[in-house]
Design a protein around this motif. Sequence first.
Motif, PDB file in Angstrom:
ATOM      1  N   PHE A 243       1.021  -1.013   0.363  1.00  0.00           N
ATOM      2  CA  PHE A 243      -0.206   0.082   0.072  1.00  0.00           C
ATOM      3  C   PHE A 243       0.575   1.102  -0.074  1.00  0.00           C
ATOM      4  CE2 PHE A 243      -2.361   3.397   2.614  1.00  0.00           C
ATOM      5  CZ  PHE A 243      -3.200   3.705   2.029  1.00  0.00           C
TER       6      PHE A 243
ATOM      7  N   ALA B  58      -6.325  -1.742   5.797  1.00  0.00           N
ATOM      8  CA  ALA B  58      -4.757  -1.896   5.033  1.00  0.00           C
ATOM      9  C   ALA B  58      -4.757  -3.104   5.640  1.00  0.00           C
ATOM     10  CB  ALA B  58      -4.038  -0.935   4.399  1.00  0.00           C
TER      11      ALA B  58
ATOM     12  N   LEU C  30      -6.772  -6.244   5.443  1.00  0.00           N
ATOM     13  CA  LEU C  30      -6.343  -6.817   5.169  1.00  0.00           C
ATOM     14  C   LEU C  30      -5.728  -7.733   5.126  1.00  0.00           C
ATOM     15  CD1 LEU C  30      -7.967  -4.339   2.413  1.00  0.00           C
ATOM     16  CD2 LEU C  30      -9.132  -6.085   3.161  1.00  0.00           C
TER      17      LEU C  30
ATOM     18  N   ILE D  57      -2.429  -6.390   4.459  1.00  0.00           N
ATOM     19  CA  ILE D  57      -0.976  -6.074   3.985  1.00  0.00           C
ATOM     20  C   ILE D  57      -0.318  -5.707   4.788  1.00  0.00           C
ATOM     21  CG2 ILE D  57      -0.719  -3.877   2.932  1.00  0.00           C
ATOM     22  CD1 ILE D  57      -3.400  -3.727   1.685  1.00  0.00           C
TER      23      ILE D  57
ATOM     24  N   GLU E   6      -9.555  -2.151  -0.822  1.00  0.00           N
ATOM     25  CA  GLU E   6     -10.508  -3.449  -1.118  1.00  0.00           C
ATOM     26  C   GLU E   6     -10.194  -3.537  -2.219  1.00  0.00           C
ATOM     27  OE1 GLU E   6     -14.195  -2.908   0.970  1.00  0.00           O
ATOM     28  OE2 GLU E   6     -12.865  -2.886   3.260  1.00  0.00           O
TER      29      GLU E   6
ATOM     30  N   PHE F   9      -7.090  -4.902  -3.133  1.00  0.00           N
ATOM     31  CA  PHE F   9      -6.384  -6.132  -2.554  1.00  0.00           C
ATOM     32  C   PHE F   9      -6.407  -7.177  -3.177  1.00  0.00           C
ATOM     33  CE2 PHE F   9      -6.689  -9.085   0.861  1.00  0.00           C
ATOM     34  CZ  PHE F   9      -5.250  -9.761   1.444  1.00  0.00           C
TER      35      PHE F   9
END
Length: 270
Positions: A17, A40, A43, A45, A250, A253
């Motif tokens: 990111f 982030a 998720l 990351i 999102e 990702f």
Amino acid sequence: MEQFAIGGDLPVRRLGFGAMHLPTDAGPARENAIAVARRAVELGITLIDTAHLYGGGANEELLAEALHPYPDDLVVTTKVGVVRTGDDWKYDGRPESLRVQVDEGLRRLRVERIELLQLHRIDPETPLADQLGALRDLRDEGKIGRIGLSEVTVDELARAREIVDIASVQNRYSLLDREHEAVLDACEAAGIAFLPWRPVLGAASSGGAELTAVAAELGVTTAQVGLAWLLARSPVILPIPGTANVAHLEENFAAAEVKLTGEHLERLGA
């Protein structure tokens, strides 16, 4: 999601990111930016990119506010070598300046060591050996874990590697912008992480019939196809798409799950 070990010993998930677009001024926009940074990490990351240049350190402070204390597997990489003078920015790779910038980054990020520190630009007015020598000294002191470069040529990368180990290169690169193809190839040959910035340039809006067609066939966005293509292009590529919008984050990702066939890659590569 697939991982890559930066410098051979720092594992991160390959889709990161870029924090550059996060607003840092007080108010609702900042609260939203903090929510995006936290999402982030939720998720999964594990690589977030920032820089001294982004708001003169305000971006680093925002990430610390949002995420400190950091999860054990999270790598926040920052960049030095560009400083503000009045209303302007200029390259400044003088050893004494780089040392101050690194110390400021450590303070703002609230860490004792920056695991990946990248030279934002090579300062043409300071010998490269002086710039990288200063970063090597900071690494030897334990303030930096690994050293990276940004916006370099194949020749500059080769010269730098004669001075110090280079763990990463951050150049502009995307499906529709392959100016630095030779730099990527050099990184792949050496096992150096390649962090393309602006990785979906053009792909989100226009990109020709082929890109649009592949996206339609897969039921995904052109931006997702652009990111999936980068992940398939080379095992050393670690895209760092940036956004200040949770839904867009999102969507980016989810590109890690987009599977391009050999035929798709052939069509896109052309």
